[in-house]
Design a protein around this motif. Structure first.
Motif, PDB file in Angstrom:
ATOM      1  N   ILE A  93       0.837  -1.205   0.000  1.00 13.90           N
ATOM      2  CA  ILE A  93       0.000   0.000   0.000  1.00 13.90           C
ATOM      3  C   ILE A  93       0.869   1.251   0.000  1.00 13.90           C
ATOM      4  CG2 ILE A  93      -1.579   1.356   1.433  1.00 13.90           C
ATOM      5  CD1 ILE A  93      -3.035  -1.199   2.059  1.00 13.90           C
ATOM      6  N   THR A  94       1.950   1.225   0.754  1.00 11.76           N
ATOM      7  CA  THR A  94       2.872   2.364   0.784  1.00 11.76           C
ATOM      8  C   THR A  94       3.458   2.615  -0.603  1.00 11.76           C
ATOM      9  OG1 THR A  94       3.425   1.843   3.077  1.00 11.76           O
ATOM     10  CG2 THR A  94       4.932   3.298   1.899  1.00 11.76           C
ATOM     11  N   LEU A  95       3.851   1.552  -1.283  1.00 10.22           N
ATOM     12  CA  LEU A  95       4.394   1.696  -2.634  1.00 10.22           C
ATOM     13  C   LEU A  95       3.336   2.234  -3.592  1.00 10.22           C
ATOM     14  CD1 LEU A  95       6.759   1.290  -4.584  1.00 10.22           C
ATOM     15  CD2 LEU A  95       5.961  -1.064  -4.911  1.00 10.22           C
ATOM     16  N   LEU A  96       2.126   1.763  -3.468  1.00  8.82           N
ATOM     17  CA  LEU A  96       1.049   2.247  -4.326  1.00  8.82           C
ATOM     18  C   LEU A  96       0.775   3.727  -4.078  1.00  8.82           C
ATOM     19  CD1 LEU A  96      -1.108   1.729  -6.422  1.00  8.82           C
ATOM     20  CD2 LEU A  96      -2.552   0.785  -4.624  1.00  8.82           C
ATOM     21  N   ILE A  97       0.763   4.139  -2.825  1.00  5.04           N
ATOM     22  CA  ILE A  97       0.571   5.563  -2.503  1.00  5.04           C
ATOM     23  C   ILE A  97       1.724   6.386  -3.062  1.00  5.04           C
ATOM     24  CG2 ILE A  97       0.543   7.229  -0.596  1.00  5.04           C
ATOM     25  CD1 ILE A  97      -1.022   5.093   1.017  1.00  5.04           C
ATOM     26  N   ASN A  98       2.931   5.877  -2.912  1.00  2.00           N
ATOM     27  CA  ASN A  98       4.108   6.569  -3.425  1.00  2.00           C
ATOM     28  C   ASN A  98       4.015   6.764  -4.938  1.00  2.00           C
ATOM     29  OD1 ASN A  98       7.007   6.150  -4.719  1.00  2.00           O
ATOM     30  ND2 ASN A  98       7.263   7.209  -2.759  1.00  2.00           N
ATOM     31  N   ARG A  99       3.664   5.722  -5.655  1.00  2.89           N
ATOM     32  CA  ARG A  99       3.566   5.807  -7.115  1.00  2.89           C
ATOM     33  C   ARG A  99       2.406   6.706  -7.536  1.00  2.89           C
ATOM     34  NH1 ARG A  99       7.313   5.857  -9.532  1.00  2.89           N
ATOM     35  NH2 ARG A  99       7.810   6.840  -7.617  1.00  2.89           N
ATOM     36  N   LEU A 100       1.307   6.630  -6.807  1.00  4.70           N
ATOM     37  CA  LEU A 100       0.154   7.470  -7.112  1.00  4.70           C
ATOM     38  C   LEU A 100       0.497   8.942  -6.931  1.00  4.70           C
ATOM     39  CD1 LEU A 100      -2.846   7.676  -7.836  1.00  4.70           C
ATOM     40  CD2 LEU A 100      -3.366   7.403  -5.419  1.00  4.70           C
ATOM     41  N   LEU A 101       1.153   9.262  -5.834  1.00  6.49           N
ATOM     42  CA  LEU A 101       1.543  10.652  -5.599  1.00  6.49           C
ATOM     43  C   LEU A 101       2.558  11.124  -6.633  1.00  6.49           C
ATOM     44  CD1 LEU A 101       1.864  10.834  -1.707  1.00  6.49           C
ATOM     45  CD2 LEU A 101       0.025  11.730  -3.141  1.00  6.49           C
TER      46      LEU A 101
END
Length: 194
Positions: free
Chosen positions: A69-77
């Motif tokens: 989830i952290t990686l997904l948030i990072n990529r989304l941002l």
């Protein structure tokens, strides 16, 4: 991949940590499981080993969920608002996110019921199958909550990610991705739901 410039990127740090978690999980859920299966082990035959590795496997799984989830948030941002990546993941802030994920997994290791190996059914279960009337006693509500919430959050974030990529693609002024990238993402998103 081992270039020094990669180590400064927050997504690289997150993916590297995710790789370490995955390698550790492979040791538990593949190598140790295989050895226990060949031996025909159940919880009563190796209680300490199965308890410790079951706890570690559960903790690694839950940490991996948070890191994903952290990686997904990072990529989304990074796609949506790149300046927010520096605000939330810049410098040593990435390590704070990873520490939270590690502590989350550690909670499952220390304070919840572990999964226990049973060679008869060739898998890990919360119930050691000692007494058929006590199955509910071994429930791990925190694990069920983790899995349910993780699925909902990932589906929600992938929906946002898809809409963001779609807007970027439709906006001809900022061509940051091509039609093939959109198709690859659509395929991955489709597989996520099944």
């Amino acid at each position: 991949m081992a270039y020094e410039s990669n180590y400064r990127m927050s997504c690289y740090k997150i993916m590297f940590f995710l790789g370490l978690l995955d390698i550790s999980a492979i040791i538990v859920n593949s190598i140790i499981s295989g050895i226990l299966l060949m031996e025909g082990a159940v919880y009563c035959s190796h209680p300490t080993l199965i308890y410790i590795t079951g706890s570690m496997g559960l903790g690694l799984w839950c940490s991996t969920c948070i890191v994903c989830i952290t990686l997904l948030i990072n990529r989304l941002l990074d796609i949506w608002k790149p300046y927010l990546v520096f605000r939330y993941f810049g410098g040593r802030r990435t390590y704070i996110w990873l520490t939270v994920a590690f502590l989350y997994g550690l909670y499952f290791v220390m304070f919840t019921h572990p999964v226990l190996f049973n060679s008869k059914y060739q898998s890990w279960f919360f119930d050691p199958f000692i007494n058929s009337n006590m199955g509910l006693m071994y429930q791990n509500v925190a694990h069920t909550f983790n899995n349910s919430i993780i699925v909902m959050i990932i589906c929600f974030l992938y929906g946002i990610f898809y809409r963001t990529l779609e807007k970027l693609y439709n906006n001809r002024k900022t061509v940051r991705c091509n039609r093939n990238n959109i198709r690859v993402f659509e395929t991955k998103s489709f597989k996520l739901y099944f």
